[in-house]
Scaffold this motif. Structure first.
Motif, mmCIF file in Angstrom:
data_model
loop_
_atom_site.group_PDB
_atom_site.id
_atom_site.type_symbol
_atom_site.label_atom_id
_atom_site.label_comp_id
_atom_site.label_asym_id
_atom_site.label_seq_id
_atom_site.Cartn_x
_atom_site.Cartn_y
_atom_site.Cartn_z
ATOM 1 N N MET A 1 -8.789 -0.050 4.843
ATOM 2 C CA MET A 1 -8.835 -1.300 3.639
ATOM 3 C C MET A 1 -7.740 -2.244 3.954
ATOM 4 O O MET A 1 -7.769 -3.442 3.910
ATOM 5 N N LEU A 2 -6.755 -1.644 4.710
ATOM 6 C CA LEU A 2 -5.822 -2.613 4.752
ATOM 7 C C LEU A 2 -5.938 -3.673 5.909
ATOM 8 O O LEU A 2 -5.690 -4.840 5.883
ATOM 9 N N PHE B 1 -4.993 -11.926 3.061
ATOM 10 C CA PHE B 1 -4.095 -11.336 2.320
ATOM 11 C C PHE B 1 -3.116 -11.077 3.510
ATOM 12 O O PHE B 1 -3.395 -10.726 4.554
ATOM 13 N N VAL B 2 -1.639 -10.938 3.140
ATOM 14 C CA VAL B 2 -0.536 -10.785 3.944
ATOM 15 C C VAL B 2 -0.026 -9.150 3.411
ATOM 16 O O VAL B 2 0.209 -8.758 2.331
ATOM 17 N N ILE B 3 -0.083 -8.252 4.341
ATOM 18 C CA ILE B 3 0.263 -6.875 3.873
ATOM 19 C C ILE B 3 1.868 -6.818 4.241
ATOM 20 O O ILE B 3 2.294 -7.168 5.264
ATOM 21 N N MET C 1 0.975 -1.001 0.051
ATOM 22 C CA MET C 1 0.137 -0.038 0.091
ATOM 23 C C MET C 1 0.984 1.070 -0.082
ATOM 24 O O MET C 1 1.888 1.382 0.852
ATOM 25 N N VAL C 2 0.687 2.238 -0.810
ATOM 26 C CA VAL C 2 1.182 3.455 -0.912
ATOM 27 C C VAL C 2 0.112 4.462 -0.809
ATOM 28 O O VAL C 2 -0.846 4.456 -1.275
ATOM 29 N N SER C 3 0.035 5.178 0.654
ATOM 30 C CA SER C 3 -0.955 6.132 0.579
ATOM 31 C C SER C 3 -0.628 7.601 0.963
ATOM 32 O O SER C 3 0.512 7.912 1.543
ATOM 33 N N LEU C 4 -1.221 8.305 -0.054
ATOM 34 C CA LEU C 4 -0.675 9.900 0.021
ATOM 35 C C LEU C 4 -1.935 10.665 0.251
ATOM 36 O O LEU C 4 -2.928 10.333 0.525
#
Length: 448
Positions: free
Chosen positions: A28-29, A37-39, A13-16
């Motif tokens: 969402m994560l 899912f694996v983060i 994840m890239v959050s801006l």
């Protein structure tokens, strides 16, 4: 979805953008993690990467596109199978994103955030279909996977905006202002405190408007009193407080509740009455000066932060000079200034007398240069004084700890760097004696 298999998909994840967008990313994560899912922080190992974008002004859009293209290279150098774009840029431009940036596999509008696990799984498996929903369907109550350090967290009070400033696309992107129920906000805060969070930063497009849509008046003072009762919480800070909604009741609560920091982020944007009217904002230099005087009188030692826009359509040299004089007169503790960005589908974009780009930027730089002088003078006033500091880390290069005082909001304000003769614990509060300054930061030593 491969929930029960030995090798679950890995998601990056890239959050801006703003803290409000960050809270959406955290929801969402958590949903992805709950789905199996694996983060992963290692983008080269990710099967899918989500870029959660900002689309507020031109610079934010450029940053979003740059990050999207940067991530896309993992399709060749990593194991990336699906590049998913979410957030404000996705909501604002929708199918245009995949049409103009073919590297993007799926675009997800904010109303479809709850469906992100299924959307991502389908995208990895090759089913790539953009997903949207009503803005009002953005879930404000979902559990979150905190991406902030464990001692601090953002607490989102509402989404959307009803202010309809003529320069701003947020109402079109996010929809009407929607407050969360107070009981749910307080319950989330208690849960965060139980996890070790000691600092809460309250956010919304207009934090001072919180509750108006629920009962016809601001519930922010009542909410602050409830949050202040929570064991474990030490600091409560507010961002995005609008000047016309800073009431005597709010100031009274801030003065009486020790946990509520004397820190106000007031995005005034300008001080000239005509410019403010064209922005669909209220007030003028006289009313703003009176408000700031009242705040300082009621909250001695308050930290005042603001944001300004230079080069709004029709801004004359005389009106800009009035703004520059106002900044020098008011001596804000913290200030950010932006050159006006003409955003499509906003009223101001079609206003006559658009100001030349270079003029807008020159004016912005003049304001920021004046503000730097003010900050340096204010920092010099802190020499020899002791500040309570929240420890954030240790810098191995300069061999000292660093943190923030009550006057410093996370990510946007300065830091306090300090020496200690004994080991300290990240997330603890300590007293630091200031003995030197940098441009925006302070230097000191642990006050034993």
């Amino acid at each position: 979805m491969r929930m029960n298999e030995m090798t679950p998909y890995k998601i990056g994840m890239v959050s801006l953008g703003c803290p409000k967008n960050q809270v959406d990313a955290e929801m969402m994560l958590q949903a992805l993690s709950d789905a199996g899912f694996v983060i992963t922080p290692d983008e080269a190992e990710a099967d899918a990467i989500i870029v959660n974008t900002c689309g507020f002004i031109e610079e934010a859009k450029a940053e979003a596109i740059e990050n999207i293209l940067e991530v896309a290279r993992y399709k060749k150098t990593g194991r990336l199978k699906a590049l998913v774009v979410t957030g404000c840029l996705a909501e604002r431009y929708r199918d245009d994103v995949t049409e103009e940036i073919p590297e993007v596999d799926v675009v997800v509008g904010i109303g479809a955030n709850d469906r992100i696990p299924r959307i991502v799984a389908d995208a990895i498996e090759g089913k790539r279909e953009n997903a949207y929903g009503k803005k009002e369907e953005l879930n404000l109550e979902a559990p979150r996977m905190l991406t902030t350090p464990p001692y601090t967290a953002y607490l989102k009070l509402a989404d959307g905006c009803d202010n309809c400033c003529t320069y701003c696309a947020i109402p079109a992107i996010r929809g009407r202002f929607r407050s969360r129920e107070m009981a749910k906000v307080v319950a989330e805060a208690r849960g965060l405190a139980a996890k070790g969070v000691r600092e809460l930063t309250l956010v919304a497009q207009d934090t001072t408007r919180y509750g108006e849509d629920l009962c016809g008046k601001s519930l922010l003072p009542d909410l602050l009193k409830e949050l202040a009762k929570i064991d474990g919480i030490r600091w409560i800070r507010m961002l995005y407080t609008y000047p016309e909604r800073i009431t005597d009741e709010l100031l009274e609560v801030m003065a009486n509740e020790e946990k509520v920091l004397p820190y106000l982020d007031i995005p005034i944007q300008h001080c000239n009455g005509e410019i403010l009217r064209r922005m669909n904002r209220r007030g003028d230099r006289e009313s703003l000066s009176a408000l700031l005087e009242k705040i300082r009188r009621r909250l001695p030692g308050v930290t005042l932060r603001t944001t300004l826009i230079t080069g709004f359509p029709g801004e004359t040299e005389e009106q800009f000079c009035e703004l520059a004089e106002f900044v020098k007169q008011q001596r804000f503790d913290r200030l950010g200034c932006f050159a006006y960005s003409a955003e499509e589908d906003t009223p101001a974009a079609s206003f006559p007398d658009q100001v030349a780009e270079q003029v807008k930027r020159d004016r912005m730089e003049l304001i920021m240069n004046d503000q730097l002088t003010i900050v340096q003078e204010k920092n010099a006033e802190k020499l020899g004084k002791e500040l309570e500091v929240l420890i954030e880390g240790y810098d191995d290069y300069i061999k000292c700890y660093y943190g923030r005082s009550a006057a410093d909001a996370p990510e946007v304000d300065g830091k306090v760097f300090f020496l200690s003769t004994r080991p300290l614990v990240i997330g603890d509060f300590v007293k630091v004696r200031v003995n030197d300054t940098l441009e925006y930061d302070l230097l000191g030593e642990l006050a034993e």
